[in-house]
Design an enzyme around this catalytic site. Sequence first.
Site, PDB file in Angstrom:
ATOM      1  N   ASP A   1       0.798  -1.245   0.000  1.00  0.00           N
ATOM      2  CA  ASP A   1       0.000   0.000   0.000  1.00  0.00           C
ATOM      3  C   ASP A   1       0.830   1.296   0.000  1.00  0.00           C
ATOM      4  O   ASP A   1       0.510   2.247   0.728  1.00  0.00           O
ATOM      5  CB  ASP A   1      -0.946   0.025   1.215  1.00  0.00           C
ATOM      6  CG  ASP A   1      -1.998  -1.078   1.194  1.00  0.00           C
ATOM      7  OD1 ASP A   1      -1.962  -1.922   0.280  1.00  0.00           O
ATOM      8  OD2 ASP A   1      -2.845  -1.099   2.106  1.00  0.00           O
TER       9      ASP A   1
ATOM     10  N   HIS B   1     -17.567   2.618   0.875  1.00  0.00           N
ATOM     11  CA  HIS B   1     -17.087   1.351   1.440  1.00  0.00           C
ATOM     12  C   HIS B   1     -17.404   1.216   2.932  1.00  0.00           C
ATOM     13  O   HIS B   1     -17.473   2.221   3.656  1.00  0.00           O
ATOM     14  CB  HIS B   1     -15.566   1.255   1.218  1.00  0.00           C
ATOM     15  CG  HIS B   1     -15.007  -0.089   1.510  1.00  0.00           C
ATOM     16  ND1 HIS B   1     -14.382  -0.393   2.687  1.00  0.00           N
ATOM     17  CD2 HIS B   1     -15.016  -1.221   0.763  1.00  0.00           C
ATOM     18  CE1 HIS B   1     -14.011  -1.672   2.643  1.00  0.00           C
ATOM     19  NE2 HIS B   1     -14.372  -2.186   1.489  1.00  0.00           N
TER      20      HIS B   1
ATOM     21  N   HIS C   1     -10.848   6.803   1.641  1.00  0.00           N
ATOM     22  CA  HIS C   1      -9.467   6.720   1.127  1.00  0.00           C
ATOM     23  C   HIS C   1      -9.375   5.654   0.043  1.00  0.00           C
ATOM     24  O   HIS C   1     -10.174   4.719  -0.005  1.00  0.00           O
ATOM     25  CB  HIS C   1      -8.489   6.399   2.270  1.00  0.00           C
ATOM     26  CG  HIS C   1      -8.689   5.034   2.855  1.00  0.00           C
ATOM     27  ND1 HIS C   1      -9.678   4.759   3.771  1.00  0.00           N
ATOM     28  CD2 HIS C   1      -8.046   3.861   2.648  1.00  0.00           C
ATOM     29  CE1 HIS C   1      -9.626   3.475   4.106  1.00  0.00           C
ATOM     30  NE2 HIS C   1      -8.654   2.903   3.439  1.00  0.00           N
TER      31      HIS C   1
ATOM     32  N   LYS D   1      -6.921  -5.003  -2.980  1.00  0.00           N
ATOM     33  CA  LYS D   1      -7.665  -5.569  -1.850  1.00  0.00           C
ATOM     34  C   LYS D   1      -8.627  -4.532  -1.292  1.00  0.00           C
ATOM     35  O   LYS D   1      -8.424  -3.334  -1.477  1.00  0.00           O
ATOM     36  CB  LYS D   1      -6.688  -6.052  -0.769  1.00  0.00           C
ATOM     37  CG  LYS D   1      -5.807  -4.938  -0.217  1.00  0.00           C
ATOM     38  CD  LYS D   1      -4.769  -5.473   0.737  1.00  0.00           C
ATOM     39  CE  LYS D   1      -3.912  -4.378   1.298  1.00  0.00           C
ATOM     40  NZ  LYS D   1      -4.629  -3.358   2.076  1.00  0.00           N
TER      41      LYS D   1
ATOM     42  N   CYS E   1      -2.019  -2.793   7.741  1.00  0.00           N
ATOM     43  CA  CYS E   1      -1.904  -3.693   6.584  1.00  0.00           C
ATOM     44  C   CYS E   1      -0.600  -4.483   6.555  1.00  0.00           C
ATOM     45  O   CYS E   1      -0.583  -5.643   6.143  1.00  0.00           O
ATOM     46  CB  CYS E   1      -2.129  -2.902   5.302  1.00  0.00           C
ATOM     47  SG  CYS E   1      -3.831  -2.248   5.230  1.00  0.00           S
TER      48      CYS E   1
END
Length: 238
Positions: A41, A85, A114, A139, A184
Site C-alpha cells: 500500500d 465502502h 481513502h 484488496k 496492513c
Amino acid sequence: MSANRRVFLLQTVVGIAGLPLIGSAADKIKPSSTSALIVVDVQNCFVTNGTLPVPKGEEVVPIINRIAQSFENVVITQDWHTPGHASFASSYPGKKPFETTQLAYGTQVLWPDHCVQGTDDASLHKDLKIPQAQVIVRKGYHKDVDSYSAFEEADRKTATGLAGYLKQRGIKTVFVTGLATDFCVAWTAMDARKLGFETYVIEDAARGIDLNGSLAAAWKQMTAKGVKRIQSSDLALG
Ligand SMILES: [Zn+2]
C-alpha cells in the site's frame, strides 16, 4: 600479554579478512529465488497530502526502491475501495473517522474515505520504482468487507489468491514492507506466517499510524506469531 594473544584479540575484533565481524556480509540475510518482497500500500492516500496519511509514510519509498533491487520476486499491494465502502466513517451517519463499528465479521475501525478505485489518491506513489514487480494485488474491493491483509479479507474467510500465487511459484520466504506497519503490514505478515511462509518485516521500510498504542501492540502480536523484525541493514543487498 603475549604477541600471539594480541593477534588473536585483534582478529576477534576485526575478523580474519580485516572486515568487521559484527554486521559482516556473512551474517546478513540474502534474498534468494525463493524469497519475495511484499510492498504494501505505498499509495498516495497513505502519504503526506493523501486522504489517510501515515506520518512520514513517504520516507519508505527510497528505502523500498533500494531493497527491491535485490529481489527477483516482488509483489505490490494496493488498497482499492468502492465508493461508500464499509470501512469509511462517512458510510455511517453520526460516525467519525477513527471510531469503530460492529460489522458482521467483528469490530471495524472507521477511516476517512481513502483509496477509492480509479482515483489519483489510490495510485501507487509516483516515486516507487520497481519495474520488475510481477503482480499487483488489489484488496478491499468488496464493498462490505475491509482487507488489511494481502492474503485474506477482514471476514477471515475470503482469500485474495496471493498465497496460491506465491506457493505455486515456489516462494518460501517473504519480506514485508510498506504502510502502515500496525495495520496492513502487520496483518499481511501475520497471515503470511500462518500460511507457512518464513516472514520478516523490515521495520525501517515501514511506517505506522499508531492509533491508541496500535504500533506497539502490532509488534507484540507479530513477534508472538513468529514474524521476525529486522532492519534493511540486516539484508545483504547488492
Ligand atoms: Zn483501506
